[in-house]
Design an enzyme around this catalytic site. Structure first.
Site, PDB file in Angstrom:
ATOM      1  N   HIS A 114       0.788  -0.915   0.018  1.00  0.00           N
ATOM      2  CA  HIS A 114       0.098   0.113   0.199  1.00  0.00           C
ATOM      3  C   HIS A 114       0.901   1.324   0.081  1.00  0.00           C
ATOM      4  O   HIS A 114       0.259   2.338  -0.162  1.00  0.00           O
ATOM      5  CB  HIS A 114      -1.165  -0.114   1.298  1.00  0.00           C
ATOM      6  CG  HIS A 114      -0.201   0.239   2.495  1.00  0.00           C
ATOM      7  ND1 HIS A 114      -0.014  -0.740   3.376  1.00  0.00           N
ATOM      8  CD2 HIS A 114       0.057   1.323   3.141  1.00  0.00           C
ATOM      9  CE1 HIS A 114       0.600  -0.230   4.596  1.00  0.00           C
ATOM     10  NE2 HIS A 114       0.595   1.133   4.368  1.00  0.00           N
ATOM     11  N   ASP A 144       0.203  -7.760   1.467  1.00  0.00           N
ATOM     12  CA  ASP A 144       0.563  -6.247   1.553  1.00  0.00           C
ATOM     13  C   ASP A 144       1.947  -6.015   1.428  1.00  0.00           C
ATOM     14  O   ASP A 144       2.620  -5.467   2.183  1.00  0.00           O
ATOM     15  CB  ASP A 144       0.209  -5.696   2.891  1.00  0.00           C
ATOM     16  CG  ASP A 144       0.111  -4.060   2.946  1.00  0.00           C
ATOM     17  OD1 ASP A 144       0.269  -3.425   1.627  1.00  0.00           O
ATOM     18  OD2 ASP A 144       0.112  -3.430   4.005  1.00  0.00           O
ATOM     19  N   SER A 217       4.877   2.411   7.918  1.00  0.00           N
ATOM     20  CA  SER A 217       4.326   1.272   7.032  1.00  0.00           C
ATOM     21  C   SER A 217       5.518   0.692   6.219  1.00  0.00           C
ATOM     22  O   SER A 217       6.166   1.783   5.519  1.00  0.00           O
ATOM     23  CB  SER A 217       3.114   1.507   6.177  1.00  0.00           C
ATOM     24  OG  SER A 217       2.007   1.636   7.071  1.00  0.00           O
TER      25      SER A 217
END
Length: 475
Positions: A114, A144, A217
């Site tokens: 993402h 992911d 992230s």
């Protein structure tokens, strides 16, 4: 009463001994300075650019007034509303920030999918301020994970560990760029392992209380040995900021994805072809189980490995390839990590008996199949569990994708079925571990159930199937 010097010394010695354990604990708190200094250079900041075009409509029905050619307002209206009363197209450059880490000295970088999704340009910046334009090798949305490649040699690579040996309560450290603040280190402990999140069933997430915020992230999660054990991916938050719940992708899962992206450019996973649910206390009682455990099969998808292996709705999967299936969330990662084409051994509980099955695992399709049902009309008095049911018409059966069996719930009176959560429009497929062919067959099964016994009911609702537990009343 006066104490002697010898007694006083003994008391002081005992007091110090009592304090010693606490003092020892404080001395044993980890010092992360060496770990950060050694591993920080392998952590990178990732920034992306994405160019989009947005057209903002002008005032609906607006037209430029009839003004003299030399009026200064002519340019104003043409600039902001155009000839037709529309705002001009604007080019917007969206930017995002994230983290990543170098997994090999020749320039492979791991991050979250993402972080780089839909990016036109990906820039990787190292801790010594060098910048590289990265090439996207591949992404895997299900886990992911994304793999990038930069042109570089002798880059500082992170040491890859294993998440399998991680223990709840173990210290871990995250390094990343929360809110763009590069090379930020935060520490905490492993809160839980094998967490299943609604967004992804094939990743057994590591839950920690390490402070993770937007920008972290894709960054690494280290153990005290300086090995990467996870990839920070998600937080649970009601505010958008950290609230004590963060989730990391186990490094074993991430590196399997990396290796597949390197060699094949895509990721394949094992597929069984069942829809499953947890076994509740009431359902466990209805199946004669001493306690809830396993994954309850609510639906077997057509033309799936499960169908070929004779797996049936109502089976409770207790183990997969010798590994215990404690809850339904345990099963998908076990299946997903199994090689496509491999034979897997299942132990299931079927009508109170343990049955061993062998299944040949196939590749998980891009879009997992499911049934897509609908509803119909009424008639028939409520039975002893409070259900008003009727047979399905041929049209309804076709809409539901049912070749045979099943009855429609027309209404639910207050009583056991209502308490269990069964609703009008549901289709009952099994009752007390027996397939329901029609209303007459359903009534026969219901009449044979002993009063006070809990029974499992397989219901199709919308596009999903689920078991409910109904306690048949004593009178």
């Amino acid at each position: 009463m006066r104490s002697s010097p010898a007694l006083s010394l003994a008391f002081i010695a005992l007091f110090c001994c009592a304090l010693a354990p606490g003092m020892a604990v404080s001395r044993e708190l980890p010092d992360f300075t060496a770990l950060v200094a050694k591993n920080g250079p392998a952590v990178v900041n990732i920034s992306t650019k994405q160019t989009t075009t947005a057209t903002t409509p002008g005032l609906r029905g607006f037209s430029i007034p009839d003004l003299p050619d030399d009026s200064p307002l002519q340019d104003f209206f043409r600039h902001f509303f155009g000839e037709e009363g529309e705002l001009p197209d604007d080019t917007i450059q969206a930017r995002s920030l994230g983290s990543g880490f170098i997994v090999s000295s020749d320039g492979y970088v791991l991050t979250n999918s993402h972080v780089v999704e839909s990016a036109d340009e990906i820039v990787v910046r190292t801790s010594d301020r060098r910048e590289f334009v990265a090439k996207l090798v591949g992404t895997d949305k299900r886990s992911d994970i994304a793999l990038l490649k930069v042109d570089g040699t002798n880059l500082p690579a992170a040491r890859i560990g294993s998440s399998k040996d991680l223990q709840v309560g173990e210290w871990v450290l995250a390094i990343g760029s929360p809110f763009g603040f590069e090379s930020s280190a935060t520490a905490g402990i492993v809160s839980a392992k094998g967490r299943s999140l609604p967004t992804e069933n094939y990743v057994p997430f590591i839950q920690t209380d390490v402070a993770i915020n937007p920008g972290n992230s894709g960054g690494p999660l280290f153990n005290l040995d300086g090995e990467v054990v996870g990839v920070n991916s998600q937080i649970y938050s009601r505010t958008g900021g950290f609230m004590g719940l963060s989730f990391a992708i186990p490094i074993d899962v991430a590196m399997d994805v990396v290796n597949q992206l390197k060699t094949k450019g895509r990721v394949s996973r094992g597929w069984l072809g069942v829809l499953i649910q947890d076994v509740t206390r009431e359902l466990a009682e209805s199946f004669g189980m001493p306690q809830p455990r396993g994954a309850l099969v609510a639906q077997v998808l057509p033309n799936s490995p499960a169908e070929a292996a004779d797996l049936r709705p109502g089976d409770v999967i207790l183990s997969f390839n010798g590994r215990d299936v404690v809850t339904s969330s345990t099963l998908p990662p076990l299946v997903g990590e199994t090689a496509v084409g491999a034979e897997a051994k299942l132990q299931v509980l079927r009508r109170g008996e343990k049955v061993d099955l062998s299944v040949k695992i196939e590749e998980l399709p891009d879009d997992e199949q499911a049934a897509s049902p609908s509803q119909a009309p009424t008639e028939e008095p409520a039975n002893r569990v409070g259900l008003v049911v009727r047979d399905l018409t041929a049209d309804q059966r076709q809409q539901l994708g049912l070749a045979q069996g099943g009855i429609l719930v027309e209404g639910v009176d207050p009583g056991p079925a209502d308490d269990a959560g069964i609703a009008p429009g549901d289709v009952i497929l099994m009752f007390d571990n027996q397939p329901v062919a029609n209303v007459a067959g359903f009534n026969q099964i219901l009449d044979a159930v002993s009063p006070g016994k809990p029974v499992a009911v397989l219901v199709q609702r919308g596009e999903s199937r689920m078991f409910y537990a109904i306690k048949v009343p004593k009178s």
